[in-house]
Motif scaffolding. Structure first.
Motif, PDB file in Angstrom:
ATOM      1  N   GLY A   1       0.827  -1.203   0.000  1.00 48.95           N
ATOM      2  CA  GLY A   1       0.000   0.000   0.000  1.00 48.95           C
ATOM      3  C   GLY A   1       0.862   1.254   0.000  1.00 48.95           C
TER       4      GLY A   1
ATOM      5  N   GLU B   1       2.401   1.761  -3.410  1.00 48.75           N
ATOM      6  CA  GLU B   1       1.407   2.291  -4.336  1.00 48.75           C
ATOM      7  C   GLU B   1       1.218   3.794  -4.106  1.00 48.75           C
ATOM      8  OE1 GLU B   1      -0.615   0.058  -6.439  1.00 48.75           O
ATOM      9  OE2 GLU B   1      -1.237   1.925  -7.430  1.00 48.75           O
ATOM     10  N   TRP B   2       1.085   4.168  -2.835  1.00 55.12           N
ATOM     11  CA  TRP B   2       0.810   5.573  -2.493  1.00 55.12           C
ATOM     12  C   TRP B   2       1.991   6.470  -2.875  1.00 55.12           C
ATOM     13  CZ3 TRP B   2       2.978   9.150   0.918  1.00 55.12           C
ATOM     14  CH2 TRP B   2       2.249  10.319   1.087  1.00 55.12           C
TER      15      TRP B   2
END
Ligand SMILES: Nc1ncnc2c1ncn2[C@@H]1O[C@H](COP(=O)(O)OP(=O)(O)O)[C@@H](O)[C@H]1O
Ligand SMILES: [Mg+2]
Lengths: 285, 258
Positions: A44, A47-48
């Motif tokens: 995550g 991705e961010w």
């Protein structure tokens, strides 16, 4: 005669109770949930970061893009993955067969061990990358050549694990087998082989990972020769064409393969040793 | 026949490499049905002597003769080590089955004998357990059951209970005496405990170190097997003192040697 013996109290048999069972299931959950959650969090964050800093995909692709590439390039990548799986599987199998057989011979005869050990060591200490080009020249079939390279890497841990294991049999148990005039075969079957299992299983865990590394490295070296289709070739190919997402996709597959091998060997070790060997026995706290 | 010579050691010596003699010139005749203790400080060659009798170590010189077995047995000689020496990967019953398995007896053919041996040491309920699930005393019982399963005439025990607590040890002492009595065994029991040797044996062979040798050979004339009560009697103390004095004599002599 008096005082026929009674059984001494069993101090190890812990009573089953609800609290212990609850604790156990909580622990089980944690051993899975914790690493999975950490992994998801890391993905995550990745991705961010890619999204927040607008990192171009030809530098670092986002996990979502890698997943998409895995999906679209699936068929061609899967073919390559299957090639690498086969290569790894065969090299590990042959490493087990060769390592165990030679290990048994070593354990039976000091003379053979002393005469052959240098060869095993030379094989081990010479980097495969350095021998691979030669092997590729001498062996016609690319698959066979790759197989030999990967085999060299996995073979040594199995050999040394087997030899150490066969030697590790308790000396009093050896005396016991001598006392009861065990045949060499009985000694091997009922004493040496079970004694060797713990260190053999440890070696198998190492050799499993090494076989994959050997398969990938060998293919990298052979890469120049072209006509092979493992995951390593896909990585080189993508690197030439600057297809970074595809490179990552192939990398993910290699990692997953490694994880599967790790899980399989760990599971096998637990299956074989779980009921008796300290290394695999789970203890209640 | 009870009372006939069964083991004869004739001027037996053992040297490891070039070191001093571990056992020097040991001569001993052991009769069938004897319960003998080898008593002595550590390093005096007790284990070495026992292993030579078992055929596990070759003698350097001298001869050991064991009268041929007459009864039906797969193996005439049982050995119990200081540690339980069990195979950790095998269940209790498989550990006890081992000597018969090595003699070529099938699992089915051995089943009743294994069960009988386990019953005799009170471990029937633990046949399927693994060694790690047992206490120290129970492991030792398994080891004894394994030695007994071939119906031997001779039982050699090398400080079998040295690592156990007092309570467990005295229970196991009684078990061994009961088994020896019921089966008419000839037992050589190695120990460094004077009390254990007095309580258990009909004869105590006191050994001394450097070189390992027989220092004294004493008979305990009290009727055997003995009762628990005798263990706390005046007679027991007197016997223990007599053997203790003999042992002290050898230790003092050793002290002067140095
Ligand atoms: N395998 C061996 N190699 C060399 N020396 C040994 C060996 N076994 C025993 N010894 C020596 O022989 C002597 C007697 O040992 P041992 O029979 O074990 O004594 P005990 O059982 O009375 O304690 C000791 O000095 C010991 O160091
Ligand atoms: Mg000893």
């Amino acid at each position: 005669m008096q005082s026929i013996s009674t059984i001494d109290p069993v101090d190890d048999a812990a009573p089953m109770n609800i609290e212990a069972m609850a604790r156990e299931s909580r622990e089980k959950l944690l051993t899975w949930a914790l690493p999975v959650a950490t992994l998801l969090a890391a993905i995550g964050a990745w991705e961010w970061l890619v999204w927040a800093y607008q990192i171009p995909h030809y530098l670092i692709p986002a996990p979502s893009l890698i997943a998409k590439t895995l999906w679209t390039d699936g068929p061609s990548l899967m073919g390559s993955a299957w090639f690498t799986v086969r290569l790894t599987f065969w090299s590990l199998s042959l490493a087990i067969i060769g390592g165990v057989l030679l290990g048994a011979v070593f354990a039976l005869s000091r003379a053979v061990e002393m005469s052959l050990f240098p060869f095993a060591v030379i094989l081990q200490v010479t980097p495969v990358v350095a021998i691979a080009p030669l092997i590729l020249i001498y062996v016609d079939s690319t698959f066979a050549a790759l197989l030999i390279c990967a085999w060299i890497v996995g073979f040594f841990p199995i050999l040394s694990g087997t030899v150490i294991g066969l030697r590790s049999a308790d000396h009093n148990l050896r005396d016991l087998f001598t006392l009861y005039r065990a045949t060499p075969w009985q000694r091997l079957r009922f004493l040496l082989a079970p004694s060797a299992l713990p260190s053999f299983m440890a070696a198998l865990k190492v050799a499993g990972g090494l076989s994959l590394i050997g398969a990938v490295v060998a293919e990298f070296v052979a890469g120049a020769a072209g006509q092979n289709t493992g995951l390593a070739s896909r990585i080189i190919e993508s690197s030439f064409r600057n297809e970074i997402p595809r490179m990552f996709a192939a990398l993910v597959l290699v990692s997953m393969l490694g994880i599967v091998i790790f899980l399989l060997t760990t599971w096998a070790s637990r299956r074989v040793l779980g009921h008796w060997h300290e290394s695999e026995i789970r203890r209640d706290q | 026949m009870k009372g006939d010579p069964i083991i004869r050691m004739d001027r037996v010596s053992k040297r490891f490499g070039t070191s001093t003699l571990a056992v020097s010139d040991m001569s001993l005749t052991i009769n069938e049905g004897d319960f003998i203790s080898f008593l002595g400080p550590s390093g005096c060659g007790k284990s070495t002597a026992l292993k030579m009798i078992a055929g596990l170590l070759p003698v350097t010189s001298g001869t050991i003769t064991i009268a041929p077995a007459k009864g039906k047995t797969e193996h005439d000689l049982g050995f119990v080590f200081q540690e339980p020496t069990l195979m950790p990967w095998a269940t209790v019953q498989d550990n006890v089955f081992l000597p018969l398995r090595l003699a070529g007896v099938s699992r089915d053919g051995a089943a009743s004998r294994v069960a009988e041996a386990l019953r005799e040491v009170g471990l029937t309920k633990f046949a399927g357990a693994y060694p790690r699930e047992l206490s120290g005393g129970m492991k030792m019982r398994v080891s004894i059951a394994r030695a007994m399963v071939t119906r031997p005439r001779i039982l050699l025990m090398d400080e079998p209970f040295a690592a156990l607590d007092e309570m467990t040890r005295s229970k196991l002492n009684n078990d061994v005496v009961r088994l020896a009595n019921e089966h008419g065994l000839t037992v050589i029991f190695v120990t460094h405990s004077v009390f254990e040797s007095v309580y258990l044996s009909t004869r105590v062979v006191v050994m001394a170190a450097r070189p390992g040798r027989v220092a004294d050979d004493l008979t305990v004339t009290v009727p055997w097997p003995r009762s628990e009560e005798w263990r706390i009697s005046q007679g027991f103390s007197a016997e223990a003192r007599r053997i203790s004095d003999s042992l002290k004599g050898t230790l003092d002599a050793e002290h002067i040697d140095h």
